[in-house]
Design a protein around this motif. Structure first.
Motif, short mmCIF file in Angstrom:
data_model
loop_
_atom_site.label_atom_id
_atom_site.label_comp_id
_atom_site.label_asym_id
_atom_site.label_seq_id
_atom_site.Cartn_x
_atom_site.Cartn_y
_atom_site.Cartn_z
N THR A 193 31.63 12.87 19.82
CA THR A 193 32.33 14.09 20.21
C THR A 193 31.79 14.64 21.51
N LYS A 194 32.70 15.06 22.38
CA LYS A 194 32.30 15.72 23.62
C LYS A 194 32.46 17.22 23.44
N ASN A 195 31.45 17.96 23.84
CA ASN A 195 31.49 19.41 23.73
C ASN A 195 31.87 20.01 25.07
N TRP A 196 33.00 20.67 25.09
CA TRP A 196 33.48 21.38 26.27
C TRP A 196 33.71 22.83 25.89
N ALA A 197 33.57 23.72 26.88
CA ALA A 197 33.81 25.14 26.62
C ALA A 197 34.51 25.77 27.80
N LEU A 198 35.21 26.85 27.52
CA LEU A 198 35.86 27.66 28.52
C LEU A 198 35.29 29.06 28.39
N VAL A 199 34.70 29.57 29.46
CA VAL A 199 34.08 30.88 29.44
C VAL A 199 34.82 31.76 30.44
N ILE A 200 35.24 32.95 30.00
CA ILE A 200 36.01 33.85 30.85
C ILE A 200 35.27 35.17 30.97
N GLY A 201 35.08 35.63 32.20
CA GLY A 201 34.44 36.92 32.45
C GLY A 201 35.15 37.64 33.57
N ILE A 202 36.03 38.56 33.23
CA ILE A 202 36.82 39.27 34.23
C ILE A 202 36.42 40.75 34.22
N ASN A 203 35.96 41.23 35.36
CA ASN A 203 35.58 42.64 35.49
C ASN A 203 36.73 43.52 35.93
N HIS A 204 37.64 43.00 36.73
CA HIS A 204 38.69 43.83 37.33
C HIS A 204 40.07 43.38 36.87
N TYR A 205 40.72 44.26 36.16
CA TYR A 205 42.09 44.02 35.70
C TYR A 205 43.03 44.91 36.50
N GLU A 206 44.28 44.51 36.56
CA GLU A 206 45.25 45.25 37.35
C GLU A 206 45.55 46.63 36.77
N PHE A 207 45.66 46.74 35.45
CA PHE A 207 46.08 48.01 34.85
C PHE A 207 45.07 48.60 33.87
N LEU A 208 43.84 48.14 33.91
CA LEU A 208 42.81 48.64 33.00
C LEU A 208 41.59 49.09 33.80
N GLU A 209 40.79 49.91 33.17
CA GLU A 209 39.54 50.32 33.79
C GLU A 209 38.65 49.09 34.00
N PRO A 210 37.95 49.03 35.13
CA PRO A 210 37.09 47.86 35.36
C PRO A 210 35.91 47.81 34.39
N LEU A 211 35.51 46.61 34.08
CA LEU A 211 34.32 46.38 33.25
C LEU A 211 33.13 46.19 34.17
N LYS A 212 31.93 46.33 33.64
CA LYS A 212 30.74 46.22 34.48
C LYS A 212 30.04 44.87 34.37
N TYR A 213 30.06 44.26 33.20
CA TYR A 213 29.19 43.11 32.99
C TYR A 213 29.88 41.87 32.45
N ALA A 214 31.20 41.84 32.44
CA ALA A 214 31.91 40.68 31.88
C ALA A 214 31.57 39.40 32.63
N LYS A 215 31.59 39.45 33.97
CA LYS A 215 31.29 38.25 34.76
C LYS A 215 29.84 37.81 34.53
N GLN A 216 28.93 38.76 34.57
CA GLN A 216 27.51 38.45 34.38
C GLN A 216 27.28 37.84 32.99
#
Length: 60
Positions: free
Chosen positions: A2-25
């Motif tokens: 088995t090969k282990n692959w992952a998808l990690v998403i960290g978005i701080n700035h959304y178009e219609f929501l308040e920005p997050l501070k640490y999602a990318k980090q």
């Protein structure tokens, strides 16, 4: 085997929501953990500042 692959998403700035501070980090730390500690073969990181328009773009 088995090969282990992952998808990690960290978005701080959304178009219609308040920005997050640490999602990318947090996503970058998770990517490092999965690669270095767990031994995943591929971990793809998608975040605000990922390059756009490349053949394998990682811009969300």
């Amino acid at each position: 085997m088995t090969k282990n692959w992952a998808l990690v998403i960290g978005i701080n700035h959304y178009e219609f929501l308040e920005p997050l501070k640490y999602a990318k980090q947090d996503a970058q730390l998770m990517q490092n953990f999965l690669c270095n500690e767990i031994g995943f073969e591929q971990v793809f990181l998608f975040c605000d500042r990922s390059p756009k328009g490349l053949e394998a773009s990682t811009h969300p």
